[in-house]
Write an enzyme that holds these catalytic residues in place. Structure first.
Site: not given
Length: 242
Positions: A17, A37, A50, A111-112
Protein backbone atom coordinates in the site's frame (compact mmCIF):
# COMPACT_ATOMS: atom_id res chain seq x y z
CA UNK A 1 15.32 9.35 -8.35
CA UNK A 2 14.51 7.28 -11.48
CA UNK A 3 14.49 4.02 -9.46
CA UNK A 4 13.35 3.67 -5.86
CA UNK A 5 13.61 0.32 -4.09
CA UNK A 6 10.95 -0.28 -1.44
CA UNK A 7 11.52 -2.79 1.32
CA UNK A 8 9.88 -3.56 4.64
CA UNK A 9 11.28 -4.34 8.06
CA UNK A 10 9.35 -7.61 7.72
CA UNK A 11 6.14 -8.98 6.27
CA UNK A 12 2.69 -7.40 6.56
CA UNK A 13 4.00 -3.93 7.38
CA UNK A 14 2.17 -2.04 4.61
CA UNK A 15 4.81 -2.28 1.89
CA UNK A 16 2.41 -2.74 -1.04
CA UNK A 17 0.00 0.00 0.00
CA UNK A 18 2.98 2.32 0.55
CA UNK A 19 4.24 1.47 -2.93
CA UNK A 20 0.78 2.33 -4.24
CA UNK A 21 0.76 5.64 -2.37
CA UNK A 22 4.19 6.61 -3.72
CA UNK A 23 3.01 5.70 -7.23
CA UNK A 24 -0.23 7.68 -6.84
CA UNK A 25 1.61 10.77 -5.59
CA UNK A 26 4.09 10.58 -8.46
CA UNK A 27 1.27 10.21 -11.00
CA UNK A 28 -0.51 13.20 -9.47
CA UNK A 29 2.72 15.17 -9.93
CA UNK A 30 2.65 14.34 -13.63
CA UNK A 31 5.29 11.61 -13.67
CA UNK A 32 5.06 8.29 -15.50
CA UNK A 33 5.46 5.33 -13.16
CA UNK A 34 6.34 1.65 -13.42
CA UNK A 35 6.05 -0.83 -10.57
CA UNK A 36 8.22 -3.95 -10.51
CA UNK A 37 7.43 -6.76 -8.08
CA UNK A 38 10.64 -8.73 -7.83
CA UNK A 39 9.09 -11.97 -6.56
CA UNK A 40 5.51 -12.74 -5.65
CA UNK A 41 4.91 -15.66 -3.33
CA UNK A 42 1.83 -17.35 -1.91
CA UNK A 43 -0.50 -16.89 -4.88
CA UNK A 44 -1.82 -19.07 -7.69
CA UNK A 45 -1.22 -17.95 -11.30
CA UNK A 46 -4.81 -16.69 -11.59
CA UNK A 47 -4.76 -14.55 -8.43
CA UNK A 48 -4.08 -10.83 -8.33
CA UNK A 49 -0.61 -10.00 -7.02
CA UNK A 50 0.93 -7.00 -5.30
CA UNK A 51 1.74 -5.25 -8.59
CA UNK A 52 -1.91 -5.59 -9.60
CA UNK A 53 -3.00 -4.14 -6.26
CA UNK A 54 -0.70 -1.15 -6.74
CA UNK A 55 -2.21 -0.55 -10.17
CA UNK A 56 -5.75 -0.85 -8.79
CA UNK A 57 -5.11 1.76 -6.11
CA UNK A 58 -2.69 4.11 -7.86
CA UNK A 59 -3.99 4.15 -11.43
CA UNK A 60 -2.12 4.20 -14.71
CA UNK A 61 1.13 2.49 -13.79
CA UNK A 62 3.04 -0.12 -15.74
CA UNK A 63 2.81 -3.15 -13.45
CA UNK A 64 5.34 -5.95 -13.88
CA UNK A 65 5.95 -9.14 -11.89
CA UNK A 66 9.21 -10.99 -12.48
CA UNK A 67 8.46 -14.30 -10.79
CA UNK A 68 5.63 -16.03 -8.94
CA UNK A 69 5.78 -18.98 -6.59
CA UNK A 70 2.71 -20.65 -5.07
CA UNK A 71 3.68 -21.11 -1.42
CA UNK A 72 3.83 -18.18 1.04
CA UNK A 73 7.53 -18.54 1.78
CA UNK A 74 10.76 -16.68 1.15
CA UNK A 75 11.30 -16.51 -2.63
CA UNK A 76 14.31 -18.84 -2.67
CA UNK A 77 12.53 -21.44 -0.54
CA UNK A 78 9.29 -21.13 -2.51
CA UNK A 79 11.12 -21.51 -5.83
CA UNK A 80 13.05 -24.55 -4.61
CA UNK A 81 9.96 -26.30 -3.28
CA UNK A 82 8.03 -25.60 -6.48
CA UNK A 83 10.87 -26.79 -8.68
CA UNK A 84 10.96 -23.40 -10.40
CA UNK A 85 13.85 -21.19 -11.43
CA UNK A 86 14.53 -18.53 -8.79
CA UNK A 87 14.67 -14.86 -9.61
CA UNK A 88 18.11 -13.33 -9.14
CA UNK A 89 19.15 -9.78 -8.20
CA UNK A 90 20.72 -9.16 -11.61
CA UNK A 91 17.40 -9.98 -13.31
CA UNK A 92 15.63 -7.55 -11.01
CA UNK A 93 18.18 -4.83 -11.73
CA UNK A 94 18.07 -5.40 -15.49
CA UNK A 95 14.26 -5.28 -15.57
CA UNK A 96 14.19 -2.09 -13.47
CA UNK A 97 16.86 -0.42 -15.59
CA UNK A 98 14.89 -1.18 -18.75
CA UNK A 99 11.70 0.24 -17.25
CA UNK A 100 13.64 3.35 -16.20
CA UNK A 101 14.39 4.12 -19.85
CA UNK A 102 10.64 4.36 -20.48
CA UNK A 103 9.32 5.91 -17.24
CA UNK A 104 10.09 8.83 -14.96
CA UNK A 105 9.98 6.64 -11.86
CA UNK A 106 10.38 2.91 -11.28
CA UNK A 107 9.33 1.44 -7.94
CA UNK A 108 10.90 -1.92 -7.13
CA UNK A 109 8.96 -3.70 -4.40
CA UNK A 110 10.71 -6.48 -2.55
CA UNK A 111 9.32 -9.50 -0.71
CA UNK A 112 9.33 -9.21 3.05
CA UNK A 113 12.49 -7.67 4.49
CA UNK A 114 15.73 -6.47 2.98
CA UNK A 115 17.70 -9.71 3.36
CA UNK A 116 15.05 -12.22 2.34
CA UNK A 117 16.82 -14.62 -0.05
CA UNK A 118 15.90 -14.71 -3.72
CA UNK A 119 18.23 -17.47 -4.87
CA UNK A 120 20.47 -20.29 -3.58
CA UNK A 121 23.52 -18.01 -3.73
CA UNK A 122 21.97 -15.72 -1.11
CA UNK A 123 21.04 -12.89 -3.46
CA UNK A 124 18.71 -10.30 -1.91
CA UNK A 125 16.86 -7.09 -2.67
CA UNK A 126 19.85 -5.25 -1.22
CA UNK A 127 22.01 -6.74 -3.98
CA UNK A 128 19.55 -5.55 -6.61
CA UNK A 129 19.59 -2.04 -5.10
CA UNK A 130 23.39 -2.05 -5.22
CA UNK A 131 23.41 -3.07 -8.88
CA UNK A 132 20.97 -0.26 -9.63
CA UNK A 133 22.74 2.26 -7.34
CA UNK A 134 19.22 3.11 -6.22
CA UNK A 135 18.00 4.59 -2.93
CA UNK A 136 15.96 2.38 -0.62
CA UNK A 137 12.76 3.37 1.15
CA UNK A 138 12.03 1.39 4.32
CA UNK A 139 8.43 0.69 5.35
CA UNK A 140 8.05 0.07 9.07
CA UNK A 141 5.15 -0.63 11.43
CA UNK A 142 4.13 1.99 13.95
CA UNK A 143 4.14 0.16 17.25
CA UNK A 144 6.19 -1.77 19.77
CA UNK A 145 9.10 -3.72 18.25
CA UNK A 146 9.59 -1.55 15.21
CA UNK A 147 12.71 0.25 16.45
CA UNK A 148 14.97 -2.79 16.54
CA UNK A 149 13.94 -4.04 13.09
CA UNK A 150 14.19 -0.57 11.58
CA UNK A 151 17.63 0.09 13.03
CA UNK A 152 18.93 -3.28 11.86
CA UNK A 153 17.65 -2.59 8.33
CA UNK A 154 19.19 0.89 8.31
CA UNK A 155 22.53 -0.44 9.56
CA UNK A 156 22.63 -3.12 6.90
CA UNK A 157 21.90 -0.60 4.15
CA UNK A 158 24.73 1.64 5.33
CA UNK A 159 27.08 -1.30 5.79
CA UNK A 160 26.53 -2.05 2.11
CA UNK A 161 27.01 1.58 1.09
CA UNK A 162 23.38 1.97 0.03
CA UNK A 163 21.36 5.18 0.28
CA UNK A 164 18.53 5.02 2.82
CA UNK A 165 16.01 7.48 1.42
CA UNK A 166 13.88 7.46 4.56
CA UNK A 167 11.24 5.61 6.53
CA UNK A 168 7.49 5.46 5.99
CA UNK A 169 5.09 4.11 8.60
CA UNK A 170 2.99 1.66 6.64
CA UNK A 171 -0.11 1.77 8.85
CA UNK A 172 -0.74 4.51 11.39
CA UNK A 173 -3.56 3.53 13.80
CA UNK A 174 -6.57 5.72 14.37
CA UNK A 175 -5.96 5.43 18.12
CA UNK A 176 -2.18 5.13 18.52
CA UNK A 177 -0.79 3.78 21.76
CA UNK A 178 2.13 5.18 23.71
CA UNK A 179 4.73 3.15 21.82
CA UNK A 180 3.49 4.35 18.43
CA UNK A 181 3.45 7.97 19.55
CA UNK A 182 6.97 7.74 20.95
CA UNK A 183 8.17 6.03 17.77
CA UNK A 184 7.43 9.15 15.73
CA UNK A 185 10.47 10.70 17.39
CA UNK A 186 12.46 7.49 17.80
CA UNK A 187 12.24 6.06 14.27
CA UNK A 188 14.24 8.89 12.64
CA UNK A 189 16.76 8.67 15.45
CA UNK A 190 17.44 4.94 15.25
CA UNK A 191 17.47 4.90 11.45
CA UNK A 192 19.37 8.19 11.08
CA UNK A 193 17.00 8.95 8.22
CA UNK A 194 13.96 11.17 7.79
CA UNK A 195 10.42 10.04 8.40
CA UNK A 196 8.85 10.49 4.96
CA UNK A 197 5.25 9.59 5.63
CA UNK A 198 2.60 7.74 7.58
CA UNK A 199 -0.27 5.94 5.89
CA UNK A 200 -3.52 5.69 7.82
CA UNK A 201 -4.67 2.26 8.87
CA UNK A 202 -7.15 0.92 6.34
CA UNK A 203 -5.86 3.05 3.46
CA UNK A 204 -6.13 0.11 1.05
CA UNK A 205 -9.87 -0.10 1.75
CA UNK A 206 -10.47 3.34 0.25
CA UNK A 207 -11.96 3.56 -3.20
CA UNK A 208 -9.27 3.94 -5.87
CA UNK A 209 -10.43 7.50 -6.50
CA UNK A 210 -10.26 8.34 -2.81
CA UNK A 211 -6.87 6.70 -2.45
CA UNK A 212 -5.39 8.62 -5.38
CA UNK A 213 -6.76 11.94 -4.15
CA UNK A 214 -5.54 11.48 -0.59
CA UNK A 215 -2.21 9.68 -1.09
CA UNK A 216 -0.06 12.83 -1.46
CA UNK A 217 -1.18 13.99 2.00
CA UNK A 218 0.41 10.87 3.52
CA UNK A 219 3.86 11.42 2.03
CA UNK A 220 6.59 14.04 2.36
CA UNK A 221 7.61 16.36 -0.50
CA UNK A 222 10.57 14.12 -1.39
CA UNK A 223 7.94 11.54 -2.37
CA UNK A 224 5.81 14.09 -4.26
CA UNK A 225 3.54 14.65 -1.27
CA UNK A 226 2.54 17.37 1.16
CA UNK A 227 2.92 15.53 4.48
CA UNK A 228 4.83 17.41 7.18
CA UNK A 229 6.67 15.22 9.69
CA UNK A 230 6.98 17.96 12.31
CA UNK A 231 3.30 18.88 12.18
CA UNK A 232 2.26 15.22 12.25
CA UNK A 233 4.54 14.52 15.19
CA UNK A 234 3.28 17.53 17.12
CA UNK A 235 -0.31 16.46 16.60
CA UNK A 236 -0.08 12.67 16.98
CA UNK A 237 2.88 12.37 19.33
CA UNK A 238 1.98 15.13 21.77
CA UNK A 239 0.17 12.81 24.19
CA UNK A 240 3.34 10.78 24.66
CA UNK A 241 5.06 13.73 26.28
CA UNK A 242 2.15 15.66 27.72
Amino acid sequence: MPVLVITGTGTEVGKTVTTAAVAAAALAAGRSVAVLKAAQTGLRPDERGDADEVARLAGAVTATELARFPEPLAPETAARRAGLTPVRPREVAEAAAKLATEHDLVLVEGAGGLLVRFDPEGGTLADAAALLDAPVLVVAPAGLGTLNATELTARELRHRGLDLAGVVIGSWPSDPDLAARCNLADLPQVSDAPLLGALPSGAAALSPAGFRTTAPSWLAPRLDGTWDAAAFGAREGAAAFG
